[in-house]
Design a protein around this motif. Sequence first.
Motif, short mmCIF file in Angstrom:
data_model
loop_
_atom_site.label_atom_id
_atom_site.label_comp_id
_atom_site.label_asym_id
_atom_site.label_seq_id
_atom_site.Cartn_x
_atom_site.Cartn_y
_atom_site.Cartn_z
N ASP A 7 7.29 15.52 34.40
CA ASP A 7 5.99 15.92 34.94
C ASP A 7 5.73 15.13 36.21
O ASP A 7 5.04 14.12 36.19
CB ASP A 7 4.88 15.67 33.92
N GLY A 8 6.32 15.59 37.29
CA GLY A 8 6.24 14.83 38.52
C GLY A 8 5.88 15.67 39.72
O GLY A 8 5.74 16.89 39.63
N VAL A 9 5.72 14.98 40.83
CA VAL A 9 5.47 15.63 42.11
C VAL A 9 6.44 15.06 43.12
O VAL A 9 6.93 13.94 42.97
CB VAL A 9 4.01 15.40 42.60
N ASP A 10 6.72 15.83 44.15
CA ASP A 10 7.55 15.35 45.24
C ASP A 10 6.64 14.83 46.34
O ASP A 10 5.75 15.54 46.80
CB ASP A 10 8.44 16.47 45.79
N ILE A 11 6.85 13.58 46.71
CA ILE A 11 6.11 12.96 47.81
C ILE A 11 7.13 12.55 48.87
O ILE A 11 8.33 12.51 48.60
CB ILE A 11 5.28 11.74 47.35
N GLN A 12 6.64 12.23 50.04
CA GLN A 12 7.51 11.74 51.10
C GLN A 12 7.12 10.30 51.36
O GLN A 12 5.98 10.01 51.72
CB GLN A 12 7.32 12.59 52.35
N LEU A 13 8.06 9.38 51.15
CA LEU A 13 7.82 7.96 51.40
C LEU A 13 8.71 7.52 52.55
O LEU A 13 9.94 7.53 52.44
CB LEU A 13 8.11 7.12 50.15
N ASP A 14 8.09 7.17 53.66
CA ASP A 14 8.81 6.75 54.86
C ASP A 14 9.87 7.78 55.25
O ASP A 14 10.99 7.44 55.63
CB ASP A 14 9.46 5.38 54.68
N GLY A 15 9.52 9.06 55.12
CA GLY A 15 10.40 10.14 55.52
C GLY A 15 11.40 10.59 54.47
O GLY A 15 12.11 11.56 54.68
N GLU A 16 11.46 9.92 53.34
CA GLU A 16 12.39 10.27 52.28
C GLU A 16 11.64 10.96 51.14
O GLU A 16 10.60 10.46 50.68
CB GLU A 16 13.06 9.00 51.75
N ILE A 17 12.15 12.09 50.67
CA ILE A 17 11.51 12.82 49.57
C ILE A 17 11.85 12.12 48.26
O ILE A 17 13.03 11.83 47.98
CB ILE A 17 11.98 14.28 49.52
N CYS A 18 10.82 11.84 47.47
CA CYS A 18 10.98 11.16 46.19
C CYS A 18 10.16 11.88 45.13
O CYS A 18 9.07 12.36 45.41
CB CYS A 18 10.49 9.71 46.28
N ARG A 19 10.66 11.92 43.91
CA ARG A 19 9.92 12.52 42.80
C ARG A 19 9.35 11.38 41.97
O ARG A 19 10.06 10.46 41.57
CB ARG A 19 10.83 13.40 41.95
N VAL A 20 8.05 11.46 41.71
CA VAL A 20 7.35 10.42 40.94
C VAL A 20 6.49 11.07 39.87
O VAL A 20 6.10 12.23 40.00
CB VAL A 20 6.48 9.52 41.85
N PRO A 21 6.16 10.33 38.81
CA PRO A 21 5.26 10.87 37.79
C PRO A 21 3.91 11.25 38.39
O PRO A 21 3.36 10.52 39.21
CB PRO A 21 5.11 9.72 36.79
N ILE A 22 3.37 12.36 37.95
CA ILE A 22 2.11 12.88 38.48
C ILE A 22 0.93 11.97 38.14
O ILE A 22 -0.11 12.04 38.76
CB ILE A 22 1.88 14.32 38.01
N THR A 23 1.09 11.11 37.17
CA THR A 23 0.00 10.25 36.70
C THR A 23 -0.20 8.99 37.54
O THR A 23 -1.14 8.24 37.31
CB THR A 23 0.27 9.81 35.25
N LEU A 24 0.66 8.75 38.53
CA LEU A 24 0.60 7.50 39.29
C LEU A 24 -0.38 7.54 40.46
O LEU A 24 -0.60 8.59 41.05
CB LEU A 24 1.99 7.15 39.85
N SER A 25 -0.90 6.37 40.80
CA SER A 25 -1.60 6.21 42.07
C SER A 25 -0.54 6.07 43.16
O SER A 25 0.64 5.86 42.87
CB SER A 25 -2.49 4.97 42.04
N VAL A 26 -0.95 6.15 44.40
CA VAL A 26 -0.01 5.96 45.51
C VAL A 26 0.61 4.56 45.43
O VAL A 26 1.82 4.40 45.58
CB VAL A 26 -0.71 6.18 46.87
#
Length: 99
Positions: free
Chosen positions: A12-31
């Motif tokens: 249960d995650g989302v794809d975010i971009q961290l410093d230009g790199e795509i990463c999948r993290v749990p949807i329940t997290l804060s930034v």
Amino acid sequence: MFQRIAESSVIDGVDIQLDGEICRVPITLSVAAAVLFIKGDADYRRHVDGHARAPFCLMGCCHECLITIDGEPNRRGCLVSVAEGMSIERQLGGSQDDG
């Protein structure tokens, strides 16, 4: 200080971009928690003088979690939930948007 529990796929995650790199993290997290999940506390951010900084309280009081979110610098990462497609940039010192 912070430790990842286990390296496993994030269902249960989302794809975010961290410093230009795509990463999948749990949807329940804060930034802030997402960056700690990906990079650990030693690589969260840097003060303008180069010293390592990382979130301390994770509830919006200490301002140690400042980070650039969707192009807006100096946001408190612990107060913002991750969202699909969000762009996050660590503040690594020496630039004008460091706090």
